[in-house]
Design a protein around this motif. Structure first.
Motif, PDB file in Angstrom:
ATOM      1  N   TRP A 137     -11.835  10.309  -1.103  1.00  0.00           N
ATOM      2  CA  TRP A 137     -10.556   9.611  -0.963  1.00  0.00           C
ATOM      3  C   TRP A 137     -10.199   9.264   0.478  1.00  0.00           C
ATOM      4  O   TRP A 137      -9.926   8.102   0.800  1.00  0.00           O
ATOM      5  N   CYS A 164      -3.739   7.351 -10.693  1.00  0.00           N
ATOM      6  CA  CYS A 164      -2.789   6.861  -9.694  1.00  0.00           C
ATOM      7  C   CYS A 164      -3.100   5.416  -9.295  1.00  0.00           C
ATOM      8  O   CYS A 164      -2.203   4.653  -8.943  1.00  0.00           O
ATOM      9  N   SER A 165      -4.358   5.032  -9.364  1.00  0.00           N
ATOM     10  CA  SER A 165      -4.735   3.656  -9.024  1.00  0.00           C
ATOM     11  C   SER A 165      -4.214   2.665 -10.057  1.00  0.00           C
ATOM     12  O   SER A 165      -4.250   1.456  -9.825  1.00  0.00           O
ATOM     13  N   THR A 177       5.115  10.426 -10.091  1.00  0.00           N
ATOM     14  CA  THR A 177       4.788   9.117  -9.544  1.00  0.00           C
ATOM     15  C   THR A 177       4.374   8.147 -10.649  1.00  0.00           C
ATOM     16  O   THR A 177       3.499   8.459 -11.459  1.00  0.00           O
ATOM     17  N   PHE A 178       4.988   7.004 -10.661  1.00  0.00           N
ATOM     18  CA  PHE A 178       4.720   5.919 -11.620  1.00  0.00           C
ATOM     19  C   PHE A 178       5.107   6.249 -13.058  1.00  0.00           C
ATOM     20  O   PHE A 178       4.916   5.438 -13.956  1.00  0.00           O
ATOM     21  N   PHE A 221      -1.448   8.532   3.807  1.00  0.00           N
ATOM     22  CA  PHE A 221      -1.466   7.391   2.887  1.00  0.00           C
ATOM     23  C   PHE A 221      -2.235   6.230   3.500  1.00  0.00           C
ATOM     24  O   PHE A 221      -2.303   5.151   2.920  1.00  0.00           O
ATOM     25  N   GLN A 222      -2.791   6.466   4.681  1.00  0.00           N
ATOM     26  CA  GLN A 222      -3.595   5.412   5.314  1.00  0.00           C
ATOM     27  C   GLN A 222      -5.057   5.809   5.252  1.00  0.00           C
ATOM     28  O   GLN A 222      -5.680   6.129   6.271  1.00  0.00           O
ATOM     29  N   LYS A 255       3.141  -4.700  -6.005  1.00  0.00           N
ATOM     30  CA  LYS A 255       2.200  -3.774  -5.355  1.00  0.00           C
ATOM     31  C   LYS A 255       0.778  -4.345  -5.394  1.00  0.00           C
ATOM     32  O   LYS A 255      -0.013  -4.085  -4.479  1.00  0.00           O
ATOM     33  N   CYS A 293       3.961   5.688  -4.103  1.00  0.00           N
ATOM     34  CA  CYS A 293       2.666   5.144  -4.508  1.00  0.00           C
ATOM     35  C   CYS A 293       1.604   5.552  -3.508  1.00  0.00           C
ATOM     36  O   CYS A 293       1.443   4.933  -2.464  1.00  0.00           O
ATOM     37  N   VAL A 298      -1.560   5.356  -3.692  1.00  0.00           N
ATOM     38  CA  VAL A 298      -2.697   4.446  -3.536  1.00  0.00           C
ATOM     39  C   VAL A 298      -2.302   3.108  -2.933  1.00  0.00           C
ATOM     40  O   VAL A 298      -3.155   2.373  -2.465  1.00  0.00           O
ATOM     41  N   CYS A 299      -1.020   2.793  -2.952  1.00  0.00           N
ATOM     42  CA  CYS A 299      -0.670   1.482  -2.407  1.00  0.00           C
ATOM     43  C   CYS A 299       0.291   1.550  -1.230  1.00  0.00           C
ATOM     44  O   CYS A 299       0.698   0.527  -0.701  1.00  0.00           O
ATOM     45  N   ASN A 354      -0.125   2.246   1.884  1.00  0.00           N
ATOM     46  CA  ASN A 354      -0.608   1.558   3.082  1.00  0.00           C
ATOM     47  C   ASN A 354      -0.616   0.040   2.877  1.00  0.00           C
ATOM     48  O   ASN A 354      -0.261  -0.715   3.785  1.00  0.00           O
ATOM     49  N   LEU A 371       7.907  -1.792  -6.079  1.00  0.00           N
ATOM     50  CA  LEU A 371       6.455  -1.805  -6.278  1.00  0.00           C
ATOM     51  C   LEU A 371       6.032  -2.498  -7.565  1.00  0.00           C
ATOM     52  O   LEU A 371       5.071  -3.259  -7.585  1.00  0.00           O
TER      53      LEU A 371
END
Lengths: 581, 143
Positions: free
Chosen positions: A37, A121-122, A160-161, A358-359, B46, B79, B81-82, B84, B111
């Motif tokens: 990751w 998560c993707s 999340t989401f 997150f980068q 997003k 998020c 994964v998104c 960045n 998003l």
């Protein structure tokens, strides 16, 4: 789906969190390896993974303990095919079994990733929810040795989401009163456990569990709240209990109620919604069995923790049902449901916060990390929480996971990276590299940090005790328990080791040079308590061998006081103190 | 606007062939499998952010900016994964955020929201106008 599953197994209940594990767990030290990751994000490929395997071998990292090669998010085809997980055909054209064979053929172990929700998560629609048996059988066929399980798109919490209104499952409604035998008992006068709940306008809200995803709350102490009514009954018997409540579907006010008398649960279900959070209604009669004399009626909702534990337990169970393979189970729910309380029942480690960066990188881009920040995305953010969590970790129990290593990413220098490595080793954290290893050569600065055998030996020490913070320059009364986020300080950590030695770590968290205080053997032993092997020998030794774990220099001393002189910004010093005579 | 239409317009404006872009874009690292699998579904903000950011990195060879300036977006860290992608397109002025609080500041990227065709087209224009090496492009936060 009408709601989370009933929980019939008492071992999944809040009241049982401190008791024995559900599964027979193999005591194991924190996992070490490489995870895709931080290095490549969703862009990892078969070609890149093979290159990492070859570099692990070339650099001899496997001989140092880095044995797991883990494919994180982004490796699957975004939909199930005939109900099964499949490899992304562009990124992993040979499929997962071939990838596993390659990893195993190199003498390493193979790990994969999934999510307790409906999607990863993707966004790929291949979350394990509802497919636990199928997926675990496939994982078994692919010969996995490690699985990391995330928490996005979860059905029963506002993760999340996920639907934000899932908070209705995670909190009890706002409670005004209960009624029993024609008597009304006001919630505002009841006992409140923990610090989560609060009284507002004669009602009690926030009956549930702190969300630990962000760095706002301490992990130490009771992380959830109940309200408890003491009711005196004139005789044994079953009574009707009525609860006056108002529901919502936000953090702090939900719709799911649990009622228990003592430890016996009488009600565990969703109540009917009310018109608004201000509109109170009375519940249907709830049967409660009271004994003559004093009874404790508990109004609560521990489902945030119980549901998540239940979901992880389902996966663990199906992995065991699929076959007898030894698989490391890495819980990655980001500390949301305080997994330090229950993670030991199913997992080998549990993430303690949201991500460390997150980068993340991609092929040709190192990604970026930070030494400090206000959120979770820095080395010190993760350290500041993990460092007071030592009592939750242990051999046979599992490990706090302050996320994967960011060594080698942009934004941090070598001194920060070295301190980062030392912190993680002192804290018995999993050591998962997140660097594109093609950039690493034997003897270079990254290699020297990640391959420091003396530091790794602390993480691999068979005693398996996470270091305790025994001193900090930040003013506080309990350095091992107080959650400190001000980095303008020096911390001193002590870690008892299997051979009777103690590793002592001095960490300058600040971004300026600082003088480091010294500590004596008495102070060290007082704080590490009974965990030191052969405490008397350590206490009474006339000389000690001191080894600097960065330089390798060793010397003997009769001094009983240890220091680190002056430390540059973000720098650290770790020594191993061994009693000689 | 569907994902396919967005990618088609990006190709057209960038002067690259649309034919074969799903496979080529994935090999080059700026498209994901989901872009092809869900090409007929409306593109979310997003995903616009992801495609724009990855195109910027992989096709335009830009470097990432420090994302600390995007920390005021309240949904940024929702998020992993998104985050960045969102921060990069926001800081470069390719996409905006909205202040959704009347009596103060609460900046929201949204998003999972969807923009209209005109907005998405303009985002592509802004992406392709970026000169690699530029830093914070423009502040669109008031829009």
């Amino acid at each position: 789906m009408s709601g989370p599953s009933p929980i019939d197994d008492h071992r999944l209940r809040f009241d049982d969190f401190d008791n024995s594990d559900i599964f027979s767990k193999k005591p194991r030290l924190p996992a070490m390896g490489w995870n895709s990751w931080n290095a490549f994000g969703s862009g990892n490929t078969e070609e890149l993974t093979k290159a990492m395997v070859l570099k692990i071998k070339e650099l001899g990292l496997d001989k140092l303990g880095y044995e797991y090669v883990v494919l994180d998010d982004g490796c699957y085809h975004p939909e199930r095919i005939d109900g099964h997980l499949k490899a992304d055909k562009v990124k992993f054209p040979s499929g997962f079994k071939a990838m596993a064979d390659f990893v195993h053929g190199s003498g390493l172990k193979f790990g994969m990733y999934n999510d307790i929700g409906t999607r990863l998560c993707s966004g790929a629609e291949v979350g394990i929810y509802g497919y636990e048996k199928t997926d675990c059988e496939d994982y078994f066929k692919w010969d996995i040795d490690f699985i990391k399980v995330d928490n996005c798109y979860y059905m029963w919490d506002n993760a999340t989401f996920a639907d934000p209104e899932n908070a209705k499952y995670s909190y009890a409604p706002v409670i005004k009163s209960i009624g029993i035998d024609g008597v009304t008992y006001d919630a505002a006068n009841a006992a409140i456990t923990g610090t989560r709940a609060e009284i507002k306008e004669d009602c009690v809200a926030f009956i549930g569990t702190f969300d630990g995803t962000a760095p706002d709350h301490s992990p130490v102490g009771l992380r959830s709240s109940e309200i408890i009514f003491e009711i005196n009954a004139s005789e044994d018997g079953i009574r009707d209990l009525f609860v006056t409540y108002a529901s919502d579907a936000v953090e702090g006010a939900g719709q799911w109620l649990q009622v228990a008398v003592g430890e016996k649960t009488c009600f565990d279900a969703l109540l009917a919604p009310t018109q608004s959070r201000e509109t109170f209604t009375v519940s249907p009669a709830i049967k409660v069995e009271l004994k003559k004399g004093a009874n404790k009626i508990r109004i609560m909702n521990h489902r945030r923790q119980e549901n998540t534990l239940h979901s992880y337990a389902e996966i663990r169970r199906e992995l065991e049902n699929a076959g007898g393979r030894d698989i490391v189970f890495s819980i990655c729910e980001w500390g949301k449901t305080q997994p330090q309380n229950w993670g030991h029942k199913v997992g080998d480690s549990w993430r303690i916060l949201n991500d460390i960066t997150f980068q993340v990188g991609s092929d040709g881009n190192h990604g970026t990390a930070a030494w400090e920040c206000d959120y979770t995305t820095s080395i010190t953010s993760q350290y500041n929480k993990a460092v007071i969590m030592d009592e939750f970790a242990g051999l046979g129990r599992g490990w706090n996971d302050p996320d994967m290593l960011v060594i080698g990413m942009d934004g941090i220098d070598n001194i920060m990276c070295r301190s980062h490595m030392a912190m993680w080793c002192m804290m018995n954290s999993p050591l998962m590299l997140g660097v594109d290893l093609r950039r690493v050569a034997k003897g270079d600065e990254i290699y020297n940090i990640i391959a420091n055998e003396d530091l790794i030996a602390l993480d691999r020490d068979p005693l398996g005790i996470q270091a305790k913070r025994i001193f900090t320059t930040y003013e506080c009364s309990e350095p091992d328990k107080e959650y400190i986020r001000d980095n303008n300080r020096i911390d001193i950590l002590a870690k008892p080791l299997n051979d009777g030695s103690i590793a002592l770590g001095f960490f300058n968290l600040s971004q300026e040079e600082k003088e480091v205080p010294s500590v004596s053997t008495d102070e060290i032993l007082n704080k590490t308590g009974g965990k030191t092997v052969n405490k008397d020998l350590f206490a009474n030794a006339k000389t000690y061998r001191i080894k600097d774990l960065y330089t390798g220099e060793a010397a003997e001393t009769e001094s009983r006081v240890f220091g680190a002189g002056t430390l540059a910004a973000c720098d650290s010093k770790v020594i191993r103190i061994t009693p000689v005579s | 606007m569907t994902t396919e239409v967005f990618i088609r317009e990006l190709c057209q404006k960038a002067g690259i062939p649309f034919a074969g872009v799903f496979e080529r874009g994935r090999k080059e690292g700026w498209l994901d499998a989901e872009d092809e699998v869900y090409k007929d579904t409306p593109i979310t903000r997003k995903n616009v952010a992801r495609i724009c950011h990855m195109y910027l990195l992989k096709a335009m060879k830009a470097s990432d900016l420090d994302i600390s300036g995007a920390g005021m977006l309240k949904d940024l860290y929702d998020c992993r994964v998104c985050a960045n992608h969102v921060a990069q397109v926001y800081l470069r002025g390719i996409m905006d955020a909205k202040n959704i609080r009347r009596d103060g500041e609460f900046w929201w990227f949204d998003l999972n929201g969807e923009d209209d065709d005109a907005y998405n087209s303009a985002a592509i224009d802004r992406l392709l106008l970026i000169h690699v090496g530029d830093h914070v492009h423009q502040d669109m936060s008031g829009s």
